[in-house]
Design a protein around this motif. Structure first.
Motif, mmCIF file in Angstrom:
data_model
loop_
_atom_site.group_PDB
_atom_site.id
_atom_site.type_symbol
_atom_site.label_atom_id
_atom_site.label_comp_id
_atom_site.label_asym_id
_atom_site.label_seq_id
_atom_site.Cartn_x
_atom_site.Cartn_y
_atom_site.Cartn_z
ATOM 1 N N PHE A 161 0.856 -1.262 0.327
ATOM 2 C CA PHE A 161 0.010 -0.148 -0.222
ATOM 3 C C PHE A 161 1.061 1.210 0.238
ATOM 4 C CE2 PHE A 161 -2.615 -3.120 2.403
ATOM 5 C CZ PHE A 161 -4.064 -3.589 1.063
ATOM 6 N N SER A 187 -1.413 3.642 13.658
ATOM 7 C CA SER A 187 -0.051 2.633 13.546
ATOM 8 C C SER A 187 -0.480 2.593 12.395
ATOM 9 C CB SER A 187 0.693 1.911 14.360
ATOM 10 O OG SER A 187 -0.559 0.588 14.032
ATOM 11 N N MET A 188 -1.647 2.864 11.472
ATOM 12 C CA MET A 188 -1.283 1.694 9.840
ATOM 13 C C MET A 188 -0.942 3.375 9.207
ATOM 14 S SD MET A 188 -4.672 0.456 8.126
ATOM 15 C CE MET A 188 -5.368 1.827 7.273
ATOM 16 N N VAL A 189 -0.178 2.330 7.968
ATOM 17 C CA VAL A 189 0.484 3.005 6.654
ATOM 18 C C VAL A 189 -0.047 2.423 6.071
ATOM 19 C CG1 VAL A 189 2.314 3.294 8.466
ATOM 20 C CG2 VAL A 189 2.263 1.775 7.263
ATOM 21 N N PRO A 190 -0.161 3.381 4.432
ATOM 22 C CA PRO A 190 0.649 4.969 4.337
ATOM 23 C C PRO A 190 -0.217 5.814 5.144
ATOM 24 C CG PRO A 190 -1.028 4.013 2.490
ATOM 25 C CD PRO A 190 -0.548 3.236 3.106
ATOM 26 N N GLU A 215 -5.686 5.350 4.534
ATOM 27 C CA GLU A 215 -6.300 4.453 2.739
ATOM 28 C C GLU A 215 -5.364 5.189 1.931
ATOM 29 O OE1 GLU A 215 -8.002 2.272 3.076
ATOM 30 O OE2 GLU A 215 -8.875 2.293 4.646
ATOM 31 N N SER A 216 -4.791 4.168 1.449
ATOM 32 C CA SER A 216 -3.914 4.367 0.218
ATOM 33 C C SER A 216 -4.683 5.215 -0.760
ATOM 34 C CB SER A 216 -3.620 3.491 -0.291
ATOM 35 O OG SER A 216 -4.087 2.327 -0.449
HETATM 36 N N1 LIG Z 1 -7.198 -0.317 3.061
HETATM 37 C C1 LIG Z 1 -5.325 -0.068 3.812
HETATM 38 C C2 LIG Z 1 -4.507 -0.914 3.852
HETATM 39 C C3 LIG Z 1 -3.257 -0.253 4.866
HETATM 40 C C4 LIG Z 1 -2.308 -1.776 5.562
HETATM 41 O O1 LIG Z 1 -2.771 -3.248 5.648
HETATM 42 N N2 LIG Z 1 -1.076 -0.705 6.215
HETATM 43 C C5 LIG Z 1 -0.158 -1.995 6.312
HETATM 44 C C6 LIG Z 1 0.873 -2.332 6.401
HETATM 45 S S1 LIG Z 1 0.813 -2.645 4.790
HETATM 46 C C7 LIG Z 1 -0.669 -1.775 8.153
HETATM 47 O O2 LIG Z 1 0.114 -0.226 7.873
HETATM 48 N N3 LIG Z 1 -0.742 -2.702 9.189
HETATM 49 C C8 LIG Z 1 -0.130 -1.727 10.496
HETATM 50 C C9 LIG Z 1 -1.799 -1.369 11.053
HETATM 51 O O3 LIG Z 1 -2.219 -1.230 10.537
HETATM 52 O O4 LIG Z 1 -1.025 -0.713 12.320
HETATM 53 C C10 LIG Z 1 -4.696 1.429 3.013
HETATM 54 O O5 LIG Z 1 -5.239 0.283 1.580
HETATM 55 O O6 LIG Z 1 -4.318 1.642 3.090
#
Ligand SMILES: N[C@@H](CCC(=O)N[C@@H](CS)C(=O)NCC(=O)O)C(=O)O
Length: 71
Positions: free
Chosen positions: A2, A39-42, A57-58
């Motif tokens: 993402f 903490s989710m990225v991006p 959300e990318s």
């Molecule tokens: N739906 C989200 C998915 C993002 C995602 O799954 N990110 C992962 C890393 S690739 C992440 O940060 N996971 C750890 C968390 O959610 O804290 C997007 O499209 O940005």
């Protein structure tokens, strides 16, 4: 994946946006959680008119950047 998707979009549009890697930068992780709540990225940090918005959300980030590009 993402993050890469967003990174490619930034490069394609030709924007100069500094990136931070949470895997190597614990301070950036703390800042993201404190500011955005997750903490989710991006996540795109948007500083505008004296306030800060954290956009997750990318697809939403890319749509936002493309809109900027269209202006
Ligand atoms: N739906 C989200 C998915 C993002 C995602 O799954 N990110 C992962 C890393 S690739 C992440 O940060 N996971 C750890 C968390 O959610 O804290 C997007 O499209 O940005």
């Amino acid at each position: 994946m993402f993050c890469l998707k967003v990174w490619y979009a930034i490069k394609k549009i030709g924007l100069d946006i500094p990136g931070r890697n949470l895997l190597t930068n614990p301070e950036a992780r703390k800042e993201l959680i404190a500011g955005g709540g997750r903490s989710m990225v991006p996540c795109l940090r948007i500083d505008s008119d004296g306030s800060t918005q954290w956009l997750y959300e990318s697809n939403d980030i890319i749509a936002y950047l493309e809109k900027l590009d269209a202006k």
